[in-house]
Scaffold this motif. Sequence first.
Motif, PDB file in Angstrom:
ATOM      1  N   LEU A  79       0.895  -1.355   0.054  1.00 38.91           N
ATOM      2  CA  LEU A  79       0.055  -0.017   0.129  1.00 38.91           C
ATOM      3  C   LEU A  79       0.841   1.205   0.073  1.00 38.91           C
ATOM      4  CD1 LEU A  79      -2.530  -1.047   2.797  1.00 38.91           C
ATOM      5  CD2 LEU A  79      -3.085  -1.005  -0.019  1.00 38.91           C
ATOM      6  N   ARG A  80       0.236   2.430  -0.500  1.00 42.94           N
ATOM      7  CA  ARG A  80       1.151   3.550  -0.883  1.00 42.94           C
ATOM      8  C   ARG A  80       1.207   4.267   0.669  1.00 42.94           C
ATOM      9  NH1 ARG A  80       0.229   8.215  -5.739  1.00 42.94           N
ATOM     10  NH2 ARG A  80       1.656   9.492  -4.951  1.00 42.94           N
ATOM     11  N   PHE A  81      -0.055   4.979   1.016  1.00 36.19           N
ATOM     12  CA  PHE A  81      -0.113   5.805   2.139  1.00 36.19           C
ATOM     13  C   PHE A  81      -0.374   5.136   3.539  1.00 36.19           C
ATOM     14  CE2 PHE A  81      -1.810   8.058  -1.760  1.00 36.19           C
ATOM     15  CZ  PHE A  81      -1.040   9.072  -1.855  1.00 36.19           C
ATOM     16  N   CYS A  82       0.560   6.223   4.067  1.00 40.01           N
ATOM     17  CA  CYS A  82       0.393   5.369   5.761  1.00 40.01           C
ATOM     18  C   CYS A  82       0.294   6.608   6.741  1.00 40.01           C
ATOM     19  CB  CYS A  82       1.788   4.862   6.098  1.00 40.01           C
ATOM     20  SG  CYS A  82       1.917   3.922   7.903  1.00 40.01           S
ATOM     21  N   VAL A  83      -0.583   6.244   7.765  1.00 39.65           N
ATOM     22  CA  VAL A  83      -0.523   7.341   8.878  1.00 39.65           C
ATOM     23  C   VAL A  83       0.150   6.908   9.829  1.00 39.65           C
ATOM     24  CG1 VAL A  83      -2.451   8.258  10.282  1.00 39.65           C
ATOM     25  CG2 VAL A  83      -2.997   8.017   8.164  1.00 39.65           C
ATOM     26  N   VAL A  84       0.855   7.688  10.389  1.00 38.18           N
ATOM     27  CA  VAL A  84       2.076   7.244  11.690  1.00 38.18           C
ATOM     28  C   VAL A  84       1.647   8.162  12.805  1.00 38.18           C
ATOM     29  CG1 VAL A  84       4.413   7.164  12.335  1.00 38.18           C
ATOM     30  CG2 VAL A  84       3.693   6.840   9.804  1.00 38.18           C
ATOM     31  N   LEU A  85       1.505   7.736  14.196  1.00 37.19           N
ATOM     32  CA  LEU A  85       1.257   8.377  15.330  1.00 37.19           C
ATOM     33  C   LEU A  85       2.373   8.211  16.167  1.00 37.19           C
ATOM     34  CD1 LEU A  85      -2.432   7.308  16.383  1.00 37.19           C
ATOM     35  CD2 LEU A  85      -1.687   9.387  15.344  1.00 37.19           C
ATOM     36  N   PHE A 131      -0.817  15.253   1.932  1.00 39.12           N
ATOM     37  CA  PHE A 131      -1.048  13.742   1.305  1.00 39.12           C
ATOM     38  C   PHE A 131      -2.258  13.650   0.652  1.00 39.12           C
ATOM     39  CE2 PHE A 131       2.592  13.673   4.211  1.00 39.12           C
ATOM     40  CZ  PHE A 131       3.365  13.013   3.462  1.00 39.12           C
ATOM     41  N   GLY A 132      -3.202  14.339   0.940  1.00 36.68           N
ATOM     42  CA  GLY A 132      -4.834  14.094   0.403  1.00 36.68           C
ATOM     43  C   GLY A 132      -5.395  13.039   1.225  1.00 36.68           C
ATOM     44  N   ILE A 133      -4.916  12.574   2.613  1.00 34.94           N
ATOM     45  CA  ILE A 133      -5.644  11.497   3.142  1.00 34.94           C
ATOM     46  C   ILE A 133      -6.697  12.261   3.842  1.00 34.94           C
ATOM     47  CG2 ILE A 133      -5.473  10.043   4.993  1.00 34.94           C
ATOM     48  CD1 ILE A 133      -2.434   9.937   4.524  1.00 34.94           C
ATOM     49  N   VAL A 134      -7.753  11.684   3.561  1.00 34.67           N
ATOM     50  CA  VAL A 134      -9.267  12.306   4.216  1.00 34.67           C
ATOM     51  C   VAL A 134      -9.546  11.570   5.683  1.00 34.67           C
ATOM     52  CG1 VAL A 134     -11.784  12.478   3.966  1.00 34.67           C
ATOM     53  CG2 VAL A 134     -10.107  12.826   1.694  1.00 34.67           C
ATOM     54  N   PHE A 135      -9.883  12.217   6.708  1.00 30.13           N
ATOM     55  CA  PHE A 135      -9.914  11.697   7.950  1.00 30.13           C
ATOM     56  C   PHE A 135     -11.374  11.832   8.405  1.00 30.13           C
ATOM     57  CE2 PHE A 135      -5.497  12.632   7.900  1.00 30.13           C
ATOM     58  CZ  PHE A 135      -5.090  11.511   8.716  1.00 30.13           C
ATOM     59  N   GLU A 136     -11.894  10.590   8.130  1.00 30.36           N
ATOM     60  CA  GLU A 136     -13.414  10.800   8.420  1.00 30.36           C
ATOM     61  C   GLU A 136     -13.879  10.954   9.719  1.00 30.36           C
ATOM     62  OE1 GLU A 136     -16.301   7.921   5.736  1.00 30.36           O
ATOM     63  OE2 GLU A 136     -15.302   6.924   7.311  1.00 30.36           O
ATOM     64  N   GLY A 137     -14.788  11.867  10.078  1.00 29.21           N
ATOM     65  CA  GLY A 137     -15.537  12.445  11.190  1.00 29.21           C
ATOM     66  C   GLY A 137     -14.688  13.570  11.578  1.00 29.21           C
ATOM     67  N   HIS A 138     -13.656  13.912  11.094  1.00 27.18           N
ATOM     68  CA  HIS A 138     -12.917  15.399  11.487  1.00 27.18           C
ATOM     69  C   HIS A 138     -14.132  16.333  11.241  1.00 27.18           C
ATOM     70  CE1 HIS A 138     -10.241  18.753  11.420  1.00 27.18           C
ATOM     71  NE2 HIS A 138      -9.323  17.941  12.024  1.00 27.18           N
ATOM     72  N   ASN A 139     -14.201  17.284  12.097  1.00 28.59           N
ATOM     73  CA  ASN A 139     -15.276  18.244  11.882  1.00 28.59           C
ATOM     74  C   ASN A 139     -15.122  19.512  11.389  1.00 28.59           C
ATOM     75  OD1 ASN A 139     -13.747  19.462  14.080  1.00 28.59           O
ATOM     76  ND2 ASN A 139     -15.264  19.569  15.378  1.00 28.59           N
ATOM     77  N   ASP A 140     -13.555  19.718  10.871  1.00 28.59           N
ATOM     78  CA  ASP A 140     -13.026  20.953  10.197  1.00 28.59           C
ATOM     79  C   ASP A 140     -12.075  20.510   9.257  1.00 28.59           C
ATOM     80  OD1 ASP A 140     -13.178  23.445   9.323  1.00 28.59           O
ATOM     81  OD2 ASP A 140     -11.779  24.154  11.114  1.00 28.59           O
ATOM     82  N   ARG A 156       2.979  14.322  -1.813  1.00 29.64           N
ATOM     83  CA  ARG A 156       2.814  13.238  -2.526  1.00 29.64           C
ATOM     84  C   ARG A 156       4.255  13.285  -3.605  1.00 29.64           C
ATOM     85  NH1 ARG A 156      -3.293  11.666  -4.487  1.00 29.64           N
ATOM     86  NH2 ARG A 156      -3.976  11.632  -2.304  1.00 29.64           N
ATOM     87  N   LYS A 157       4.685  11.917  -3.895  1.00 34.00           N
ATOM     88  CA  LYS A 157       5.995  11.909  -4.559  1.00 34.00           C
ATOM     89  C   LYS A 157       5.736  12.119  -5.968  1.00 34.00           C
ATOM     90  CE  LYS A 157       8.538   9.968  -1.048  1.00 34.00           C
ATOM     91  NZ  LYS A 157       8.914   8.494  -0.983  1.00 34.00           N
ATOM     92  N   ASP A 158       4.547  12.023  -6.458  1.00 30.97           N
ATOM     93  CA  ASP A 158       4.330  12.270  -7.955  1.00 30.97           C
ATOM     94  C   ASP A 158       3.788  13.908  -8.069  1.00 30.97           C
ATOM     95  OD1 ASP A 158       1.856  11.957  -6.622  1.00 30.97           O
ATOM     96  OD2 ASP A 158       1.080  10.545  -8.035  1.00 30.97           O
TER      97      ASP A 158
END
Length: 203
Positions: A79-85, A131-140, A156-158
């Motif tokens: 997979l291409r995208f990763c979220v890191v905490l 990165f264009g990662i959408v966080f579902e439930g974020h209110n803003d 993004r690398k491209d």
Amino acid sequence: MTVYAVNPHTLKTQIDAALGDLVKSSAVALGELTVVVDAANYFQAAQILRDHPACCFEQMVDLCGVDYSAYKNQAQSGLRFCVVLHLLSVSLNQRVRLKAFVTDDLAPVMPSICGLWSSANWFEREAFDLFGIVFEGHNDLRRILTDYGFIGHPFRKDFPMLGNVEMRYDAEQKRVVYQPVTIEPREITPRIIREENYGGPAN
């Protein structure tokens, strides 16, 4: 009373037990523990890491996205995208890195963890912007570093090195306008390739 840092291998055992089957992999490298979970288990794992008495990660120090396409100049595998905490327990003096790979490269979506740590708010906006990662439930969820009319996601690398458009102030229209990029591509810093053991002990 001084609380000494937990040995990362001991912490690995504790977190593996707390998360159970949610753990996809966990490893200690350079004295730091990294735990990987599936995207479907991301929110649940984060909540356990916050609430479990052996974990107690009260603070979310950082959240970022990673684009693994052409990672370390190698072709993408997986997979291409990763979220890191990066999480911190002040009470137990321990840290952990939690990673989850987004399942859809074309439309990356992950659940928001703002309800677990309010500090995730701007970090998730940044990962969305860059990165264009959408966080579902974020209110803003809106851009935070680029302009609202910005096209694309610059980490993004491209993404083109010079971007897609540039903006300038138009004195006649008395406003900022967008136009195609006019800067010619040029390389001003030579690429430096170091020997494999550069800076290491001499033979």
